[in-house]
Motif scaffolding. Structure first.
Motif, short mmCIF file in Angstrom:
data_model
loop_
_atom_site.label_atom_id
_atom_site.label_comp_id
_atom_site.label_asym_id
_atom_site.label_seq_id
_atom_site.Cartn_x
_atom_site.Cartn_y
_atom_site.Cartn_z
N PRO A 159 0.83 -1.21 0.00
CA PRO A 159 0.00 0.00 0.00
C PRO A 159 0.86 1.26 0.00
N ARG A 160 0.28 2.31 -0.53
CA ARG A 160 1.02 3.55 -0.69
C ARG A 160 1.50 4.08 0.66
N ALA A 161 2.73 4.59 0.67
CA ALA A 161 3.27 5.17 1.89
C ALA A 161 2.47 6.40 2.30
N VAL A 162 2.06 7.16 1.32
CA VAL A 162 1.19 8.31 1.55
C VAL A 162 -0.10 7.99 0.81
N ASP A 163 -1.21 7.90 1.53
CA ASP A 163 -2.41 7.38 0.90
C ASP A 163 -3.05 8.38 -0.06
N ALA A 164 -4.17 7.99 -0.65
CA ALA A 164 -4.81 8.81 -1.69
C ALA A 164 -5.23 10.17 -1.18
N ASN A 165 -5.42 10.31 0.14
CA ASN A 165 -5.79 11.60 0.73
C ASN A 165 -4.58 12.41 1.17
N GLY A 166 -3.38 11.87 0.95
CA GLY A 166 -2.18 12.59 1.35
C GLY A 166 -1.76 12.32 2.78
N GLU A 167 -2.42 11.36 3.45
CA GLU A 167 -2.08 11.05 4.84
C GLU A 167 -0.71 10.39 4.94
#
Length: 331
Positions: A312-320
């Protein structure tokens, strides 16, 4: 469940040819602590290495963990950097100044500028690697402007005034503790909301230099503003020891941060269980990323700070920029 929000907005734009997003924070459970989240950590943050944008652009993309390699000796040879400043460069077969900033002062100015534009940002961890020369000897401390007091009180305190979360503050919130390891075990780490808008500095990469620093600050004991070897002022920096086994944390009661090479990543679980914080370097692919996550690594250090590289992305789709560590059921 009540929750808090670190106030920010998601902004997508294109700057200098790459996509940039400032941070956005999803709701965390009330009381989520610093040692309960994992995050991507930028390796050699000052250099492009074919991948990384500038420090402020990395922060826009959600990076909250940076590494700067410090040296008192001029990279070109022939003396030291000015009083209370260190060069930022990587020592290898060849030496050259950083791409994004060349001195500690210059790097801190950039991070301070970004902070001023985003004062409620999530806690930023600044890993300062204490330099070695090509022959392996220490290149960090020296009388005449490059002692621990010069770093803490004539550089960090000057450039990040009022923004630093220090070991002494960690001790002061747990009066029954005799060292900072006891402080986090007995009273726990501060929450993310308590740390909003702050910087936390960790000296790492050179165990002998770390021991020398602890000597100067009297291992954070006694008067919070008086150490040894003429040290006076705030004891600003944490230290991280390089270890190969999680049991080695017991040998360093004045450290709550620990560095692991990725070949020893499984030891991070022991660090997590003790409420300490781990950093593993240098992650280069999806398999290494997955392995670091499942072993409860806090700071996953890589040159690949793109939000899209790892899943999974280190920084999620919301920028978290943070992921709660307990959420490992899918692994």
């Amino acid at each position: 469940m009540r929750s808090y929000r670190l106030y920010s907005v998601l902004i997508l734009s294109v700057v200098c040819g790459f996509s940039v997003s400032t941070f956005s924070s999803e709701d965390f459970p009330v009381g989520t602590r610093y040692n309960e989240v994992r995050q991507i950590s930028s390796h050699n943050s000052y250099d492009i290495d074919g991948i990384k944008p500038g420090l402020k652009e990395q922060a826009d993309q959600g990076v909250r963990s940076f590494e700067l390699d410090m040296h008192k000796s001029l990279w070109s040879g022939g003396g030291n950097y000015p009083h209370s400043d260190w060069g930022i460069y990587h020592t290898s077969v060849i030496q050259s100044a950083g791409d994004h900033c060349q001195t500690l002062k210059g790097c801190l100015i950039q991070l301070k500028d970004w902070h001023d534009q985003h004062p409620d940002h999530e806690i930023i961890t600044l890993w300062l690697q204490m330099g070695k020369k090509l022959d392996g000897s220490e290149d960090m401390w020296e009388t005449g402007g490059h002692f621990p007091v010069d770093l803490d009180n004539r550089r960090l305190e000057k450039d990040l005034a009022g923004m630093l979360y220090t070991p002494v503050k960690l001790l002061q919130r747990c009066t029954q503790a005799t060292n900072i390891q006891e402080a986090v075990k007995i009273c726990g780490w501060p929450t993310l909301s308590e740390l909003a808008g702050k910087f936390l500095v960790v000296l790492q990469g050179n165990n002998q230099a770390a021991q020398n620093y602890l000597h100067h600050v009297n291992s954070y004991h006694g008067d919070p503003n008086v150490g040894k070897e003429g040290y006076q002022g705030n004891k600003v920096s944490f230290v991280a020891f390089d270890i190969t086994n999680g049991q080695e944390t017991n040998q360093h009661p004045d450290a709550v941060f620990f560095n692991l090479e990725k070949t020893n990543v499984s030891e991070a679980k022991k660090i997590y269980e003790n409420k300490f914080v781990s950093r593993v370097w240098e992650i280069k692919n999806q398999s290494e990323w997955n392995n670091a996550r499942k072993n409860y690594v806090h700071h996953l250090c890589t040159d690949h700070v793109s939000v899209d590289l790892f899943v999974p992305r280190a920084v999620d789709a919301n920028g978290e920029p943070f992921e709660v560590m307990g959420n490992l059921n899918s692994l």
